[in-house]
Motif scaffolding. Structure first.
Motif, PDB file in Angstrom:
ATOM      1  N   LEU A 123       1.296   6.977 -20.063  1.00  0.00           N
ATOM      2  CA  LEU A 123       0.544   6.412 -18.945  1.00  0.00           C
ATOM      3  C   LEU A 123       1.450   5.620 -18.011  1.00  0.00           C
ATOM      4  CD1 LEU A 123      -2.082   5.516 -17.475  1.00  0.00           C
ATOM      5  CD2 LEU A 123      -2.328   3.731 -19.221  1.00  0.00           C
ATOM      6  N   VAL A 124       1.344   5.915 -16.719  1.00  0.00           N
ATOM      7  CA  VAL A 124       2.017   5.133 -15.687  1.00  0.00           C
ATOM      8  C   VAL A 124       0.938   4.518 -14.810  1.00  0.00           C
ATOM      9  CG1 VAL A 124       3.553   5.170 -13.685  1.00  0.00           C
ATOM     10  CG2 VAL A 124       4.076   6.583 -15.686  1.00  0.00           C
ATOM     11  N   ILE A 125       0.957   3.203 -14.668  1.00  0.00           N
ATOM     12  CA  ILE A 125      -0.062   2.475 -13.905  1.00  0.00           C
ATOM     13  C   ILE A 125       0.584   1.872 -12.661  1.00  0.00           C
ATOM     14  CG2 ILE A 125      -1.753   0.596 -13.937  1.00  0.00           C
ATOM     15  CD1 ILE A 125      -1.526   0.719 -17.057  1.00  0.00           C
ATOM     16  N   VAL A 126      -0.038   2.087 -11.515  1.00  0.00           N
ATOM     17  CA  VAL A 126       0.374   1.398 -10.293  1.00  0.00           C
ATOM     18  C   VAL A 126      -0.725   0.400  -9.948  1.00  0.00           C
ATOM     19  CG1 VAL A 126       0.922   1.610  -7.837  1.00  0.00           C
ATOM     20  CG2 VAL A 126       1.690   3.373  -9.441  1.00  0.00           C
ATOM     21  N   ASP A 127      -0.392  -0.888 -10.000  1.00  0.00           N
ATOM     22  CA  ASP A 127      -1.363  -1.934  -9.673  1.00  0.00           C
ATOM     23  C   ASP A 127      -1.627  -1.950  -8.171  1.00  0.00           C
ATOM     24  OD1 ASP A 127      -1.266  -2.610 -12.307  1.00  0.00           O
ATOM     25  OD2 ASP A 127      -0.267  -4.529 -12.034  1.00  0.00           O
ATOM     26  N   GLY A 128      -2.918  -1.955  -7.798  1.00  0.00           N
ATOM     27  CA  GLY A 128      -3.279  -2.061  -6.390  1.00  0.00           C
ATOM     28  C   GLY A 128      -3.181  -3.493  -5.906  1.00  0.00           C
ATOM     29  N   ASP A 167       4.885  14.476 -19.437  1.00  0.00           N
ATOM     30  CA  ASP A 167       3.522  14.382 -19.964  1.00  0.00           C
ATOM     31  C   ASP A 167       2.855  13.058 -19.607  1.00  0.00           C
ATOM     32  OD1 ASP A 167       5.078  12.795 -21.528  1.00  0.00           O
ATOM     33  OD2 ASP A 167       4.354  13.556 -23.456  1.00  0.00           O
ATOM     34  N   ALA A 168       3.164  12.508 -18.421  1.00  0.00           N
ATOM     35  CA  ALA A 168       2.585  11.226 -18.007  1.00  0.00           C
ATOM     36  C   ALA A 168       1.412  11.419 -17.062  1.00  0.00           C
ATOM     37  CB  ALA A 168       3.646  10.367 -17.336  1.00  0.00           C
ATOM     38  N   LEU A 169       0.376  10.642 -17.285  1.00  0.00           N
ATOM     39  CA  LEU A 169      -0.749  10.535 -16.357  1.00  0.00           C
ATOM     40  C   LEU A 169      -0.494   9.333 -15.461  1.00  0.00           C
ATOM     41  CD1 LEU A 169      -3.706  11.233 -15.431  1.00  0.00           C
ATOM     42  CD2 LEU A 169      -4.483   9.620 -17.185  1.00  0.00           C
ATOM     43  N   LEU A 170      -0.595   9.529 -14.153  1.00  0.00           N
ATOM     44  CA  LEU A 170      -0.425   8.438 -13.196  1.00  0.00           C
ATOM     45  C   LEU A 170      -1.794   7.929 -12.773  1.00  0.00           C
ATOM     46  CD1 LEU A 170       1.205   6.700 -11.162  1.00  0.00           C
ATOM     47  CD2 LEU A 170       1.148   8.665  -9.595  1.00  0.00           C
ATOM     48  N   LEU A 171      -2.019   6.637 -12.951  1.00  0.00           N
ATOM     49  CA  LEU A 171      -3.279   6.027 -12.536  1.00  0.00           C
ATOM     50  C   LEU A 171      -3.011   4.946 -11.500  1.00  0.00           C
ATOM     51  CD1 LEU A 171      -5.371   5.556 -15.824  1.00  0.00           C
ATOM     52  CD2 LEU A 171      -5.763   7.203 -13.982  1.00  0.00           C
ATOM     53  N   PHE A 172      -3.627   5.081 -10.335  1.00  0.00           N
ATOM     54  CA  PHE A 172      -3.654   4.003  -9.357  1.00  0.00           C
ATOM     55  C   PHE A 172      -4.853   3.135  -9.722  1.00  0.00           C
ATOM     56  CE2 PHE A 172      -1.716   7.548  -6.874  1.00  0.00           C
ATOM     57  CZ  PHE A 172      -0.472   6.966  -6.671  1.00  0.00           C
ATOM     58  N   SER A 173      -4.618   1.850  -9.928  1.00  0.00           N
ATOM     59  CA  SER A 173      -5.676   0.969 -10.418  1.00  0.00           C
ATOM     60  C   SER A 173      -5.990  -0.151  -9.431  1.00  0.00           C
ATOM     61  CB  SER A 173      -5.255   0.358 -11.762  1.00  0.00           C
ATOM     62  OG  SER A 173      -6.187  -0.605 -12.200  1.00  0.00           O
ATOM     63  N   GLY A 174      -7.278  -0.335  -9.149  1.00  0.00           N
ATOM     64  CA  GLY A 174      -7.714  -1.411  -8.266  1.00  0.00           C
ATOM     65  C   GLY A 174      -9.091  -1.113  -7.708  1.00  0.00           C
ATOM     66  N   GLY A 175      -9.963  -2.099  -7.749  1.00  0.00           N
ATOM     67  CA  GLY A 175     -11.350  -1.894  -7.347  1.00  0.00           C
ATOM     68  C   GLY A 175     -11.629  -2.173  -5.884  1.00  0.00           C
ATOM     69  N   GLU A 176     -12.919  -2.268  -5.587  1.00  0.00           N
ATOM     70  CA  GLU A 176     -13.401  -2.598  -4.240  1.00  0.00           C
ATOM     71  C   GLU A 176     -13.410  -4.117  -4.119  1.00  0.00           C
ATOM     72  OE1 GLU A 176     -17.213  -0.708  -4.030  1.00  0.00           O
ATOM     73  OE2 GLU A 176     -16.375   1.312  -4.334  1.00  0.00           O
ATOM     74  N   THR A 228     -12.437  -6.318  -1.660  1.00  0.00           N
ATOM     75  CA  THR A 228     -12.497  -7.075  -0.407  1.00  0.00           C
ATOM     76  C   THR A 228     -13.707  -6.657   0.421  1.00  0.00           C
ATOM     77  OG1 THR A 228     -10.070  -7.078  -0.412  1.00  0.00           O
ATOM     78  CG2 THR A 228     -11.168  -7.792   1.602  1.00  0.00           C
ATOM     79  N   LYS A 229     -14.549  -7.618   0.717  1.00  0.00           N
ATOM     80  CA  LYS A 229     -15.768  -7.323   1.465  1.00  0.00           C
ATOM     81  C   LYS A 229     -15.471  -6.732   2.835  1.00  0.00           C
ATOM     82  CE  LYS A 229     -20.076  -9.482   3.047  1.00  0.00           C
ATOM     83  NZ  LYS A 229     -20.840 -10.750   3.113  1.00  0.00           N
ATOM     84  N   ASP A 230     -14.464  -7.267   3.525  1.00  0.00           N
ATOM     85  CA  ASP A 230     -14.158  -6.799   4.878  1.00  0.00           C
ATOM     86  C   ASP A 230     -13.672  -5.361   4.908  1.00  0.00           C
ATOM     87  OD1 ASP A 230     -14.890  -9.255   5.864  1.00  0.00           O
ATOM     88  OD2 ASP A 230     -12.840 -10.021   6.065  1.00  0.00           O
ATOM     89  N   ALA A 231     -13.203  -4.856   3.784  1.00  0.00           N
ATOM     90  CA  ALA A 231     -12.733  -3.466   3.725  1.00  0.00           C
ATOM     91  C   ALA A 231     -13.874  -2.491   3.512  1.00  0.00           C
ATOM     92  CB  ALA A 231     -11.713  -3.310   2.607  1.00  0.00           C
ATOM     93  N   GLY A 232     -15.063  -3.014   3.214  1.00  0.00           N
ATOM     94  CA  GLY A 232     -16.170  -2.133   2.873  1.00  0.00           C
ATOM     95  C   GLY A 232     -15.987  -1.594   1.455  1.00  0.00           C
ATOM     96  N   PRO A 233     -16.868  -0.703   1.023  1.00  0.00           N
ATOM     97  CA  PRO A 233     -16.786  -0.172  -0.347  1.00  0.00           C
ATOM     98  C   PRO A 233     -15.678   0.848  -0.511  1.00  0.00           C
ATOM     99  CG  PRO A 233     -18.588   0.873   0.823  1.00  0.00           C
ATOM    100  CD  PRO A 233     -18.039  -0.180   1.750  1.00  0.00           C
ATOM    101  N   ARG A 234     -14.456   0.397  -0.274  1.00  0.00           N
ATOM    102  CA  ARG A 234     -13.276   1.233  -0.465  1.00  0.00           C
ATOM    103  C   ARG A 234     -12.381   0.564  -1.489  1.00  0.00           C
ATOM    104  NH1 ARG A 234     -11.355   2.441   5.690  1.00  0.00           N
ATOM    105  NH2 ARG A 234     -11.952   0.252   5.946  1.00  0.00           N
ATOM    106  N   SER A 235     -11.922   1.319  -2.461  1.00  0.00           N
ATOM    107  CA  SER A 235     -11.121   0.722  -3.525  1.00  0.00           C
ATOM    108  C   SER A 235      -9.633   0.752  -3.188  1.00  0.00           C
ATOM    109  CB  SER A 235     -11.354   1.463  -4.844  1.00  0.00           C
ATOM    110  OG  SER A 235     -10.750   2.742  -4.817  1.00  0.00           O
ATOM    111  N   GLU A 236      -8.914  -0.181  -3.785  1.00  0.00           N
ATOM    112  CA  GLU A 236      -7.460  -0.188  -3.670  1.00  0.00           C
ATOM    113  C   GLU A 236      -6.881   1.101  -4.244  1.00  0.00           C
ATOM    114  OE1 GLU A 236      -7.036  -5.063  -4.256  1.00  0.00           O
ATOM    115  OE2 GLU A 236      -6.547  -3.697  -5.892  1.00  0.00           O
ATOM    116  N   ALA A 237      -7.414   1.516  -5.386  1.00  0.00           N
ATOM    117  CA  ALA A 237      -6.895   2.715  -6.048  1.00  0.00           C
ATOM    118  C   ALA A 237      -7.038   3.950  -5.168  1.00  0.00           C
ATOM    119  CB  ALA A 237      -7.626   2.926  -7.375  1.00  0.00           C
ATOM    120  N   GLN A 238      -8.201   4.131  -4.557  1.00  0.00           N
ATOM    121  CA  GLN A 238      -8.408   5.309  -3.712  1.00  0.00           C
ATOM    122  C   GLN A 238      -7.524   5.253  -2.480  1.00  0.00           C
ATOM    123  OE1 GLN A 238     -10.619   7.920  -4.760  1.00  0.00           O
ATOM    124  NE2 GLN A 238      -9.239   8.904  -3.305  1.00  0.00           N
TER     125      GLN A 238
END
Length: 294
Positions: A59-64, A113-122, A124-134
Motif C-alpha cells: 500500500l502506498v498512501i498519499v495524504d491529501g 504489486d502496490a495499490l496507490l490510495l489518495f486519502s482525504g475527505g470533504e 472544507t465547506k467552501d470547496a463544496g462536497p469535493r474530496s481531497e482524494a478525488q
C-alpha cells in the motif's frame, strides 16, 4: 486480465476466483448486482473485493492537504486553483501539492504489486462536497499519470473520508482490505517532510504496524512557508502525543470542523478484523488483536 472481462463487471473472473457460491452460479436469472448482494450477506456483509486488486500486496498512501477548485486541471500549479488554509497561502504551495501526487505515482510505480490510495475527505465547506482524494486523483489523470498511465491508472484509487493524518493511515489500511480482501504487507506514506516524526513515531505505533514494513516519503515544504509549517506541526505533534488516536480535545474538534457535510465513514464494515481499533479512545496504545500482530 483482459479489459473486456473486467468491464463486464468482472463476472468471469469472479467465477474463477470463487467469489460466487456455487448455488449462485446456477441462478442465471439474477443480475450481477443481485448476486453480489447475496455474496456480501453470506460473508458477514463484507464488500466483495475489487477483482483487479486481488493480487496487490503493498500500500502506498498519499495524504491529501487541499481541494483543487477549478473545473479543469490546466492551472494546477497556481495557488488560486486550490482552496488553501491561511497557513498554506505561500508562493510555491500549489507546486508542493502536485509534487505529492507525482511522488505517490512514482513510488507506487516502482512497486509492482502496490495499490496507490489518495486519502482525504470533504474537509472544507467552501470547496463544496469535493474530496481531497478525488482532487488528487483527477489531477493525476490530467497529468496522464506522469507518463505511467498504463501501469498506474488501474491500481490508483481513493479513500474519501479521512479528516487528519491518523485517519489517512487508519482509513487507508481499512480501504485496502475492502478492495483486496487482505491487509497490506508493507505500507509507504507520502506526505509533507515535516510530518515524518508524527507519522513514523506516533501514528504507526498507534496502529502497531511493524516498523520494518513501514516507510515514509517526505516532500519538502515550500521555503516561504517552512517557518509557519514548523510551528503548526509542533502544536499538532504535541496534541497527538497526548491523544494518539485523535479522539478527544482539540483533535476531536478539528475532525468535527473538517466534516462540514456530515459524512459517515463506512469503516470498519470492510475491515472487521480492525473493529476494536476503530472504537478505541485512550492515551495508551491499543493492545487488542490486529491482523499484522499475530
Amino acid at each position: 486480465m483482459p479489459p473486456n472481462r473486467v468491464m463486464n463487471g468482472g463476472r468471469e473472473a469472479d467465477l474463477e476466483v470463487g467469489l460466487y457460491p456455487r448455488r449462485l452460479r446456477r441462478k442465471r436469472s439474477l443480475t450481477l448486482v443481485q448476486k453480489m448482494s447475496l455474496v456480501s450477506r453470506r460473508y458477514q456483509k463484507l464488500p466483495v473485493p475489487c477483482v483487479v486488486c486481488l493480487s496487490l500486496a503493498n500500500l502506498v498512501i498519499v495524504d491529501g492537504h487541499s481541494v483543487y477548485t477549478r473545473s479543469k486541471c490546466d492551472n494546477s500549479e497556481e495557488e488560486n486553483s486550490w482552496l488553501l488554509k491561511p497557513c498554506q497561502i505561500h508562493p510555491g504551495q500549489a507546486d508542493i501539492f502536485v509534487n505529492h501526487i507525482k511522488a505517490g505515482v512514482e513510488t507506487a510505480a516502482g512497486i509492482e504489486d502496490a495499490l496507490l490510495l489518495f486519502s482525504g475527505g470533504e474537509t472544507t465547506k467552501d470547496a463544496g462536497p469535493r474530496s481531497e482524494a478525488q482532487s488528487y486523483w483527477n489531477l493525476a489523470e490530467s497529468k496522464d499519470w506522469f507518463g505511467r498511465r498504463e501501469s498506474m491508472r488501474w491500481r490508483a484509487l481513493t479513500e474519501e473520508f479521512a479528516r487528519d493524518s491518523f485517519e489517512n493511515l487508519l482509513f487507508s489500511v481499512c480501504r485496502f482490505r475492502e478492495l483486496t480482501g487482505h491487509y497490506p504487507t508493507n505500507i509507504t506514506v507520502v506526505s509533507c517532510d515535516l510530518k515524518q516524526r508524527r507519522i513514523m513515531d506516533l501514528h504507526r505505533p498507534a496502529l502497531r504496524f511493524p516498523e520494518s514494513q513501514f516507510s515514509f516519503v517526505g516532500i519538502q515544504s515550500s521555503p516561504t512557508s517552512k517557518d509557519a509549517a514548523i510551528n503548526e506541526e509542533s502544536k499538532v505533534l504535541n496534541m497527538f502525543q497526548e491523544d494518539p488516536y485523535g479522539c478527544r480535545g482539540e483533535l476531536r474538534k478539528k475532525r468535527i470542523y473538517r466534516d462540514p457535510f456530515l459524512r459517515t465513514p463506512p469503516y470498519p464494515v470492510g475491515c472487521p478484523e480492525m473493529r476494536g481499533l476503530f472504537g478505541y479512545c485512550a492515551s495508551e496504545y491499543y493492545i487488542g488483536s490486529l491482523p499484522w500482530t499475530h
